[in-house]
Design an enzyme around this catalytic site. Structure first.
Site, short mmCIF file in Angstrom:
data_model
loop_
_atom_site.label_atom_id
_atom_site.label_comp_id
_atom_site.label_asym_id
_atom_site.label_seq_id
_atom_site.Cartn_x
_atom_site.Cartn_y
_atom_site.Cartn_z
N LYS A 82 -6.89 12.42 -37.96
CA LYS A 82 -6.89 12.98 -39.32
C LYS A 82 -8.32 13.04 -39.86
CE LYS A 82 -4.01 10.07 -41.25
NZ LYS A 82 -3.70 9.33 -40.02
N CYS A 173 4.25 1.76 -52.72
CA CYS A 173 3.53 1.47 -51.49
C CYS A 173 2.99 0.05 -51.41
CB CYS A 173 2.49 2.58 -51.34
SG CYS A 173 0.86 2.21 -50.84
N MET A 174 2.35 -0.47 -52.45
CA MET A 174 1.80 -1.81 -52.33
C MET A 174 2.11 -2.73 -53.50
SD MET A 174 -0.17 -0.25 -54.38
CE MET A 174 -0.46 -1.58 -55.47
N MET A 365 3.88 -1.32 -45.04
CA MET A 365 5.09 -0.84 -45.70
C MET A 365 6.37 -1.54 -45.27
SD MET A 365 3.97 1.01 -47.88
CE MET A 365 2.21 0.85 -47.94
N GLY A 402 -1.96 1.26 -47.85
CA GLY A 402 -1.75 2.58 -47.28
C GLY A 402 -2.75 3.63 -47.74
N GLN A 403 -3.02 3.68 -49.05
CA GLN A 403 -3.77 4.81 -49.58
C GLN A 403 -5.25 4.50 -49.74
OE1 GLN A 403 -1.40 7.34 -52.40
NE2 GLN A 403 -0.43 5.40 -52.88
S1 SF4 Z 1 -9.59 6.24 -43.00
FE1 SF4 Z 1 -7.61 6.20 -41.94
S2 SF4 Z 1 -7.06 8.36 -41.75
FE2 SF4 Z 1 -9.26 8.30 -42.17
S3 SF4 Z 1 -10.23 8.29 -40.14
FE3 SF4 Z 1 -10.00 6.16 -40.78
S4 SF4 Z 1 -8.09 5.51 -39.85
FE4 SF4 Z 1 -8.07 7.76 -39.85
#
Ligand code: SF4
Lengths: 782, 201
Positions: A82, A173-174, A365, A402-403
């Site tokens: 990503k 989420c948290m 999660m 998560g975010q």
């Molecule tokens: S912050 Fe998360 S989504 Fe972005 S490169 Fe690092 S591991 Fe991948």
């Protein structure tokens, strides 16, 4: 180099052979830059809570490349797929470019000017305030808000409109992790940091598919294992994932029974005298809350189904009572509840009890999206408190977030219905007073009653109690649990404004759509999982008339006569706003770094005192707030005499369990390639083409029983709805018999029409991981 | 066991894996990219060389990790993409792994973290994204005949031979002396534009 068509360019080098086929996407692409004429600048990744540092390559006003920032201590140059494909996220052809207002006949949207749009928002909010009061307005934000967006929203709604109806998607989420830390340490966020990956010996993953969700951290852990072969990875999970492939020990438990498993481990630690009594005496108190399942409920049945306001009450307890409480959790009993063999329970107790090895518990999660998520957080922190494996390099309970700015914005700025910046809450008078003072507002401006938490906010909007709602940087019409009940037809007399960068199912039901600037199209600050605050500069212009979310809020506030909340010059306010926010954090152990310093470095971990960051909170010699000469000092927990609280938390079954009619567990989650609802990552060719649609993972034995094949489309049905999905068997995830898994990124196949809106009793976070479904074959198509 | 027996066993296991994978995948996994194969001569053998266009077609921009252009063959990619690469019966040449031990990361340990399969040619929405073009720079030479410096960072490309020798090397960057395996003895990384200045001058 001058702009050249790529094909021309290749030809000039003699690289285009006769009959060469370029794929469709590439044929249109033309090359405008080489590595020589790109300018590079630092930013954190836009996606997950890992917070990798990237360098962004810009030429001709466009982002054309990224590379992992080798100077970032988070990722040291590595990214996940990503991250490597970040630039494409900005350039989908359907970017929202102009404010769009729903036409009077409801048939679609028409372009309007920013002035008209901002006037409209201001007038609708004013109307709701005048007619129904502060409880009728709200804003639903995000753990992907920058610190600026979150701070502007918080100040506008709590300080300007005198309403506490602000909550972020981070509630989904948290929130359970927050309440875990708050109930035990009276301060949110982990004591450990990513240095634990190099320092730890045993990494215990509780329902945490790190290989896909925090890939770069997972690679750091694998590297630790390569360098020190004694390192062990233990995967506690309800289904096999890519993470399980690398685990030294895979422990599979029945959904929701992690509470029993953790208590079973605590039972053995106490029974075998593997607890550190001296540490406990010095640093720990014991507490007990309400434990009756009838009183607590699940937040979704009967009179709790419209508003869930359960409040826990603490009683003092003791080590003796704790030991007695744990007596019930014998290996035999726990094995029966969890399905985990007694030998594995004992092995886990030995790992936690081994004082010679550093233990790091990791979760995300699986533990947080849980009807007893706060309890589960408590139990994991308990494991470290009773063994003294806390606030030391390589020995910590480490809740992953998560975010990208769930920590930096939602948790630290405090954009939750009950919170204020830097660990403060609206319920406490002195906290409100401090906030009012910094904001220059009269005493008594901020109301003491918490507003709606996320799920209740959408329940209230659907009922009509909430008249005006603004959604920013998130996509609730894909992510709300039990989505069916939030269906909306515009024209219902309520006002919904949505700020986003692409059309989504949420903008589809909006009355007004505002186009936002994304990521490096604006200046920003994120805070990642390890308390690292990271700043970036604006590097390219946003497309069309897109503007940053914080600007949108401030402009509306000005139109409502609340301009004095944002007294900074229109073109130069970021640093001033950040420094005002920082004044909340200084001196209370949450000190974020100064803006000037953040501009120079790839982030710093708070508390930052005298320009120096802190790796381990509460640890003597590491944390400047610790006044003890050695050991740990939980100085934030004033209510517990500067000690941490171990909570006695029993096992409760999940809200809905499989039965004859709905015989399978459904669990949901993300996949590596897609971020949340896919609104960004699906516009990146490489990511979409890797995972183009949602699917249902079914165990081979269940598939055989149902007579379904790989690739076949089936209908997955719960008590709340149904969705058609292609089947995957023995794919990247392998659920056990009796369970199916569906990812939630696909707006065309909405798994949340199936999920149950059951909530955690303390954090009010929904449980997306457990409900009952059946799988039906579709008629053979003609 | 001799190296040769090991090699044969290894090839047999790969053939099995290829067979197992292809027989399992019955649905729409048309992952092989459309590219123009070019015949190429290496050590008297004719092999198919990945073209520069194919290289570009697999990447979002120069520097992005390539997508995987074939159907899944199990999770251990390094079985075929090892340090030297290998010829896979019925499939072609599996290029060597370019990554060494980079900056304390086992970046090859979880290959799918960065490399994903292309399982469809469809797109969700069109894109205007234009990525950084492939970089064909040549390294500077001190004088004609001197060894060129590396014109790119060696980060995550520590195995020079992966791209510069063997059947998968593009002609423009093919090394004339693959037998000399200590590349960085003569070719250094160009990491800075600055020139040396004596302190105090
Ligand atoms: S912050 Fe998360 S989504 Fe972005 S490169 Fe690092 S591991 Fe991948």
């Amino acid at each position: 180099m001058a702009t050249v068509d790529r094909r021309e360019f290749l030809k000039s080098l003699g690289l285009v052979g006769a009959g060469t086929v370029l794929t469709s996407g590439d044929a249109e692409a033309s090359a405008t830059a080489t590595a020589d004429n790109l300018t590079w600048d630092k930013a954190p990744c836009r996606y997950c809570g890992t917070g990798c540092g990237v360098e962004v390559g810009v030429a001709d006003g466009k982002v054309q490349a990224v590379r992992g920032d080798e100077k970032s201590p988070v990722n040291r140059g590595l990214l996940c797929v990503k991250g490597y494909h970040l630039p494409g996220m900005l350039y989908g052809t359907d970017r929202l470019l102009y404010p769009l207002k729903r036409k009077a006949d409801g048939s679609g949207f028409e372009r309007i000017s920013w002035d008209e749009a901002l006037d409209l928002v201001a007038s609708k909010y004013q109307e709701a305030l005048d007619e129904h009061g502060p409880e009728a307005v709200g804003i639903y934000g995000s753990g992907q808000w920058t610190v600026f967006d979150g701070y502007a929203a918080l100040k506008w709604i709590k300080g300007g409109m005198r309403s506490n109806n602000i909550d972020p998607n981070a509630r989904l989420c948290m929130a359970s992790a927050v309440m875990g830390f708050v109930t035990q340490f009276q301060s949110d966020e982990p004591m450990g940091c990513y240095d634990d990956f190099e320092a730890g010996d045993d990494f215990i993953l509780w329902g945490n598919n790190m290989a896909e969700m925090h890939p770069v951290l997972f690679s750091r852990m694998l590297e630790a294992k390569r360098q020190r072969p004694t390192v062990r990875i233990i995967d506690l999970a309800v289904r096999r994932t890519p993470t399980s492939e690398y685990a030294d020990l895979y422990v599979e438990f029945k959904p929701g029974t992690d509470l029993a498993l953790a208590n079973g481990i605590l039972h053995l630690l106490v029974k075998n005298n593997k607890v550190r009594r001296s540490f406990i005496e010095e640093n720990v108190v014991f507490r007990r809350g309400i434990e009756d399942v009838e009183t607590i409920g699940y937040g979704c049945f009967g009179d709790q189904s419209e508003r869930y306001t359960f409040k826990d009450a603490a009683k003092e307890s003791s080590f003796e009572e704790f030991a007695k409480f744990l007596e019930a959790y014998t290996p035999a009993k726990v094995s029966e509840i969890t399905g985990v063999p007694e030998s594995q329970i004992k092995a886990l107790a030995e790992i936690y009890g081994d004082s010679g090895r550093g233990t790091v518990s990791l979760w995300c999660m699986g533990v947080n999206q849980h009807t007893r998520g706060t309890w589960m957080n408590n139990l994991l922190n308990n494991l470290h408190l009773v063994t003294g494996k806390i606030s030391r390099p390589g020995a910590n309970p480490f809740s992953l977030t998560g975010q990208p700015s769930a920590c930096g914005t939602a948790r630290e700025v405090g954009t939750l219905s009950n919170r204020l910046p830097a660990d403060m809450v609206v319920m406490k008078e002195e906290h409100r007073a401090k906030t009012e003072k910094i904001w220059g507002l009269p005493e008594g401006t901020i109301p003491p009653k918490p507003g709606y938490h996320a799920v209740d906010m959408f329940r209230a909007f659907t009922r009509g109690d909430l008249k005006a709602l603004w959604v920013q940087v998130t996509n609730p019409w894909v992510t709300m649990p039990n989505l069916q009940r939030f269906q909306r037809k515009p024209g219902d007399g309520r006002f919904l404004v949505v700020s986003d960068i692409y059309p989504t199912p949420t903008t589809d039901v909006a009355d007004l759509i505002l186009p936002s600037a994304a990521w490096v199209e604006r200046e920003g600050v994120f805070g990642n999982t390890e308390r690292r605050t990271q700043q970036w500069n604006k590097m390219v212009e946003p497309p069309g008339e897109a503007r940053e979310d914080a600007w949108q809020i401030m402009e509306v506030a000005k139109r409502m006569g609340m301009g004095k909340l944002f007294p900074w010059p229109e073109n130069d306010w970021h640093e001033a706003m950040y420094e005002e926010y920082r004044s909340f954090t200084v001196g209370v152990g949450k000190d974020v770094a100064s803006y000037a310093q953040l501009k120079q470095v790839p982030g710093l971990r708070w508390p930052v005192v005298d320009g120096r960051e802190t790796r381990y909170r509460y640890a003597a010699g590491e944390d400047p707030y610790v006044t003890k000469p050695s050991g740990v000092h939980f100085y934030k927990a004033k209510g517990y005499g500067e000690k941490a609280a171990v909570w006695l938390r029993p096992y409760h079954p999940p809200a809905e369990v499989p039965d004859d009619e709905y015989p399978l567990w459904l669990t949901t989650g993300r996949v590596l390639e897609h971020w949340h609802t896919g609104s960004m990552t699906r516009r990146v060719k490489q990511l979409h083409q890797a995972v183009p649609e949602a699917y249902v993972e079914i165990n081979r034995a269940d598939a055989t029983k149902l007579g379904v094949q790989r690739g076949e489309r089936v209908r997955v049905v719960s008590r709340r709805g149904s969705v058609e999905l292609p089947v995957r068997i023995d794919d990247r995830g392998r659920p056990p018999q009796g369970m199916v898994f569906v990812p939630f990124f696909d707006e065309n196949r909405l798994v949340n029409v199936l999920t149950l809106d059951a909530l955690d009793n303390i954090s009010k976070e929904p449980d997306y991981k457990k409900c009952a479904v059946r799988v039906e074959r579709l008629e053979a198509s003609p | 066991m001799s190296g040769r027996t090991l090699g044969i066993l290894r090839l047999a296991s790969i053939a099995l894996a290829v067979f197992a994978a292809t027989s399992q995948i019955s649905c729409s996994d048309s992952t092989d990219t459309q590219e123009s194969p070019q015949e190429f001569e290496v050590d008297g053998q004719t092999v198919v060389k990945a073209s520069a266009e194919a290289r570009a077609a697999r990447r979002a921009f120069d520097g992005a990790p390539p997508v995987i252009p074939h159907t899944p063959q199990g999770s251990d990619c390094t079985r075929c993409h090892d340090h030297d690469g290998m010829e896979i019966p019925g499939m072609g040449f599996a290029p060597p792994l370019p990554h060494g031990q980079t900056a304390g990361m086992s970046e090859f340990a979880n290959c799918r973290q960065c490399h994903v399969f292309r399982s469809t040619d469809e797109v969700f929405q069109d894109s205007e994204f234009v990525g950084l073009a492939q970089d064909f720079r040549q390294g500077d030479r001190h004088f004609d005949g001197a060894p060129p410096v590396m014109p790119h960072s060696a980060f995550m490309r520590e195995n020079c031979q992966a791209c510069h020798t063997g059947p998968s090397a593009r002609e423009q960057i093919r090394c004339s002396h693959p037998e000399r395996i200590n590349c960085t003895q003569c070719h250094v990384e160009d990491t800075s534009d600055s020139t040396f200045v004596r302190p105090g001058t």
